[in-house]
Design an enzyme around this catalytic site. Structure first.
Site, PDB file in Angstrom:
ATOM      1  N   SER A 137     -31.160 -39.356 -12.468  1.00 14.81           N
ATOM      2  CA  SER A 137     -30.374 -38.248 -13.023  1.00 14.81           C
ATOM      3  C   SER A 137     -29.364 -37.735 -12.010  1.00 14.81           C
ATOM      4  O   SER A 137     -29.628 -37.711 -10.799  1.00 14.81           O
ATOM      5  CB  SER A 137     -31.333 -37.114 -13.396  1.00 14.81           C
ATOM      6  OG  SER A 137     -30.638 -35.904 -13.506  1.00 14.81           O
ATOM      7  N   GLU A 176     -28.909 -34.783 -11.577  1.00 17.36           N
ATOM      8  CA  GLU A 176     -29.561 -33.629 -10.936  1.00 17.36           C
ATOM      9  C   GLU A 176     -30.028 -33.989  -9.529  1.00 17.36           C
ATOM     10  O   GLU A 176     -30.295 -33.092  -8.718  1.00 17.36           O
ATOM     11  CB  GLU A 176     -30.762 -33.172 -11.771  1.00 17.36           C
ATOM     12  CG  GLU A 176     -30.398 -32.280 -12.933  1.00 17.36           C
ATOM     13  CD  GLU A 176     -29.901 -30.909 -12.505  1.00 17.36           C
ATOM     14  OE1 GLU A 176     -30.618 -30.220 -11.779  1.00 17.36           O
ATOM     15  OE2 GLU A 176     -28.784 -30.532 -12.898  1.00 17.36           O
ATOM     16  N   TYR A 217     -37.470 -30.517 -10.970  1.00 15.36           N
ATOM     17  CA  TYR A 217     -37.079 -31.687 -11.764  1.00 15.36           C
ATOM     18  C   TYR A 217     -36.250 -32.655 -10.921  1.00 15.36           C
ATOM     19  O   TYR A 217     -36.513 -33.865 -10.883  1.00 15.36           O
ATOM     20  CB  TYR A 217     -36.276 -31.232 -12.995  1.00 15.36           C
ATOM     21  CG  TYR A 217     -35.613 -32.387 -13.712  1.00 15.36           C
ATOM     22  CD1 TYR A 217     -36.328 -33.181 -14.593  1.00 15.36           C
ATOM     23  CD2 TYR A 217     -34.272 -32.705 -13.467  1.00 15.36           C
ATOM     24  CE1 TYR A 217     -35.726 -34.264 -15.227  1.00 15.36           C
ATOM     25  CE2 TYR A 217     -33.667 -33.777 -14.096  1.00 15.36           C
ATOM     26  CZ  TYR A 217     -34.400 -34.553 -14.976  1.00 15.36           C
ATOM     27  OH  TYR A 217     -33.806 -35.624 -15.589  1.00 15.36           O
ATOM     28  N   ALA A 276     -32.059 -21.596  -8.759  1.00 13.11           N
ATOM     29  CA  ALA A 276     -31.071 -22.336  -7.953  1.00 13.11           C
ATOM     30  C   ALA A 276     -30.273 -23.182  -8.944  1.00 13.11           C
ATOM     31  O   ALA A 276     -30.852 -23.954  -9.700  1.00 13.11           O
ATOM     32  CB  ALA A 276     -31.757 -23.232  -6.925  1.00 13.11           C
TER      33      ALA A 276
HETATM   34  O1  G4F Z   1     -28.092 -28.453 -20.786  1.00 12.81           O
HETATM   35  P1  G4F Z   1     -28.778 -28.103 -19.526  1.00 12.81           P
HETATM   36  O2  G4F Z   1     -30.113 -27.461 -19.647  1.00 12.81           O
HETATM   37  O3  G4F Z   1     -28.817 -29.450 -18.693  1.00 12.81           O
HETATM   38  P2  G4F Z   1     -29.002 -29.749 -17.115  1.00 12.81           P
HETATM   39  O4  G4F Z   1     -29.779 -28.704 -16.438  1.00 12.81           O
HETATM   40  O5  G4F Z   1     -27.641 -30.055 -16.578  1.00 12.81           O
HETATM   41  O6  G4F Z   1     -29.885 -31.063 -17.149  1.00 12.81           O
HETATM   42  C1  G4F Z   1     -29.659 -32.115 -18.077  1.00 12.81           C
HETATM   43  O7  G4F Z   1     -28.855 -33.111 -17.499  1.00 12.81           O
HETATM   44  C2  G4F Z   1     -29.458 -33.809 -16.390  1.00 12.81           C
HETATM   45  C3  G4F Z   1     -28.442 -34.820 -15.890  1.00 12.81           C
HETATM   46  O8  G4F Z   1     -27.550 -34.158 -15.020  1.00 12.81           O
HETATM   47  C4  G4F Z   1     -30.738 -34.450 -16.838  1.00 12.81           C
HETATM   48  F1  G4F Z   1     -31.293 -35.122 -15.800  1.00 12.81           F
HETATM   49  C5  G4F Z   1     -31.684 -33.381 -17.346  1.00 12.81           C
HETATM   50  O9  G4F Z   1     -32.882 -33.972 -17.804  1.00 12.81           O
HETATM   51  C6  G4F Z   1     -30.999 -32.674 -18.518  1.00 12.81           C
HETATM   52  O10 G4F Z   1     -30.812 -33.608 -19.542  1.00 12.81           O
HETATM   53  O11 G4F Z   1     -27.857 -27.128 -18.645  1.00 12.81           O
HETATM   54  C7  G4F Z   1     -26.509 -27.433 -18.365  1.00 12.81           C
HETATM   55  C8  G4F Z   1     -25.858 -26.246 -17.686  1.00 12.81           C
HETATM   56  C9  G4F Z   1     -26.664 -25.674 -16.510  1.00 12.81           C
HETATM   57  O12 G4F Z   1     -25.788 -25.385 -15.442  1.00 12.81           O
HETATM   58  C10 G4F Z   1     -27.233 -24.366 -17.045  1.00 12.81           C
HETATM   59  O13 G4F Z   1     -27.455 -23.368 -16.069  1.00 12.81           O
HETATM   60  O14 G4F Z   1     -25.747 -25.184 -18.623  1.00 12.81           O
HETATM   61  C11 G4F Z   1     -26.121 -23.969 -17.994  1.00 12.81           C
HETATM   62  N1  G4F Z   1     -26.545 -23.003 -19.014  1.00 12.81           N
HETATM   63  C12 G4F Z   1     -25.936 -21.812 -19.250  1.00 12.81           C
HETATM   64  N2  G4F Z   1     -26.611 -21.147 -20.216  1.00 12.81           N
HETATM   65  C13 G4F Z   1     -27.607 -23.116 -19.829  1.00 12.81           C
HETATM   66  C14 G4F Z   1     -27.643 -21.944 -20.597  1.00 12.81           C
HETATM   67  N3  G4F Z   1     -28.502 -24.116 -19.992  1.00 12.81           N
HETATM   68  C15 G4F Z   1     -29.465 -23.954 -20.954  1.00 12.81           C
HETATM   69  N4  G4F Z   1     -30.353 -24.957 -21.143  1.00 12.81           N
HETATM   70  N5  G4F Z   1     -29.537 -22.802 -21.709  1.00 12.81           N
HETATM   71  C16 G4F Z   1     -28.653 -21.774 -21.568  1.00 12.81           C
HETATM   72  O15 G4F Z   1     -28.738 -20.762 -22.254  1.00 12.81           O
END
Ligand code: G4F
Length: 325
Positions: free
Chosen positions: A129, A131, A153, A284
């Site tokens: 990933s 990440e 993760y 973080a």
């Molecule tokens: O959609 P996210 O939860 O994905 P994240 O953390 O980037 O991880 C995903 O991608 C990775 C590959 O880079 C995978 F390995 C992992 O398994 C997963 O599929 O969050 C994306 C961004 C983050 O910066 C988070 O802080 O969106 C921001 N965000 C802002 N508000 C939010 C929210 N994320 C989520 N889930 N929910 C919110 O309300």
């Protein structure tokens, strides 16, 4: 040519379902590992692969148990194994780092160890990933960029990546890691930000919700379509030698931009509905990810078909369609 047989862990997830479809289309015999509870509650838990159930073979096992994995691998030979199963929600990994580590690290180790013991010639794909890059050391990120994970993760994925490399180097197995940047689509789980946005856009449009509460709107991600990214997984295992590859679109957008496009797709202005809510901030954060997919393009011949705009539009339209039918 003999029919090739593939085993997919995490076949019930977004990527597993797209990969199963892709491999079936290529003439593979497709097998999947699923938790026993999923077999017993098919309607709820096998939704993404419901349309494939008569064409795939499912085996009950859990990534938490070496014995259960060993038993499945001992039953028959596989040409390729795609290890996608993981606790993949970054925010959840902060809530319970122990179970994320346990499932993601030990699960990968169990699977590699069982393959080494029983089928060392089976080609192995590990779902790494972006990440793993976390607090990025260079931009854009490529295969040689040092890792700096920012969550349990991310740490678990770095360890899985290192295990995969070590099995390749120590035992001569054909083990590859894909370092996949964020990949989305209409089958994405609701907890991830893209699907949370597109589903809520559809709900607002249809009068079922009035606002969308989000955390960090300034986070930047390199988003692509999962259907494109599973093709890269397969290509990695068709090469003459095993290696690791970044899979990314090469474009980065903020969560705010995703909101802007998604609301606009439904004829709405995101500024009227999106509210900042610190409950969704992370201890973080990974502020900005941008991948360099040159190696995948040059060595694998891989190119994504979807643009960012097409991805957003498809997700919004799919959520609108789901809620209106
Ligand atoms: O959609 P996210 O939860 O994905 P994240 O953390 O980037 O991880 C995903 O991608 C990775 C590959 O880079 C995978 F390995 C992992 O398994 C997963 O599929 O969050 C994306 C961004 C983050 O910066 C988070 O802080 O969106 C921001 N965000 C802002 N508000 C939010 C929210 N994320 C989520 N889930 N929910 C919110 O309300």
């Amino acid at each position: 040519m003999m029919t090739r047989r593939a085993l997919i862990t995490g076949i019930t997830g977004q990527d597993g379902s797209y990969l199963a479809e892709h491999l079936l289309g290529l003439g593979y015999e497709v097998h999947g590992l699923v938790r026993r509870v999923a077999m017993e509650d098919q309607e709820q838990r096998l939704g993404r692969i419901a349309h494939l159930l008569d064409r795939i073979v499912l085996h009950p096992a859990t990534m938490e148990s070496y014995a259960s994995i060993f038993r499945v691998i001992a039953q028959q030979d596989y040409d390729e194994c795609y290890h996608l199963a993981a606790q993949s929600f970054v925010a959840e990994s902060f809530e319970d780092g122990f179970s994320t580590m346990n499932t993601n690290i030990n699960g990968t180790h169990y699977l590699l160890a069982a393959l080494r013991e029983l089928q060392p010639r089976c080609r192995f794909y590990f779902a790494g990933s972006s990440e793993m890059f976390g607090k990025v050391r260079e931009t854009p990120q490529r295969e040689t960029t040092p890792f700096y994970p920012r969550s349990p993760y991310g740490i678990s994925k770095v360890t899985g990546f290192e295990l995969t490399r070590n099995y390749r180097e120590a035992y001569g197995m054909f083990c590859c890691s894909g370092i996949l940047f964020n990949h989305e689509g209409p089958r994405r789980g609701m907890q991830f930000v893209t699907r949370k946005i597109t589903r809520t856009v559809a709900r607002i449009k249809l009068g079922l919700a009035t606002e969308l509460r989000l955390g960090n709107l300034d986070a930047k991600r390199d988003w692509g379509h999962a259907a494109d990214y599973v093709r890269a997984m397969h290509l990695m295992l068709q090469q003459p030698a095993p290696d690791d590859y970044v899979v990314a679109s090469g474009e980065s957008h903020t969560v705010r931009e995703f909101c802007d496009l998604a609301f606009a797709e439904a004829g709405l202005d995101y500024r009227d509905f999106v509210k900042a809510d610190e409950r969704f901030l992370r201890p973080a954060e990974v502020d900005c990810l941008l991948g360099d997919p040159r190696k995948a393009r040059e060595v694998l011949g891989w190119r994504p078909k979807y643009t960012f705009r097409e991805l957003v539009a498809e997700m919004v339209q799919a959520d609108l369609a789901r809620l209106t039918h």
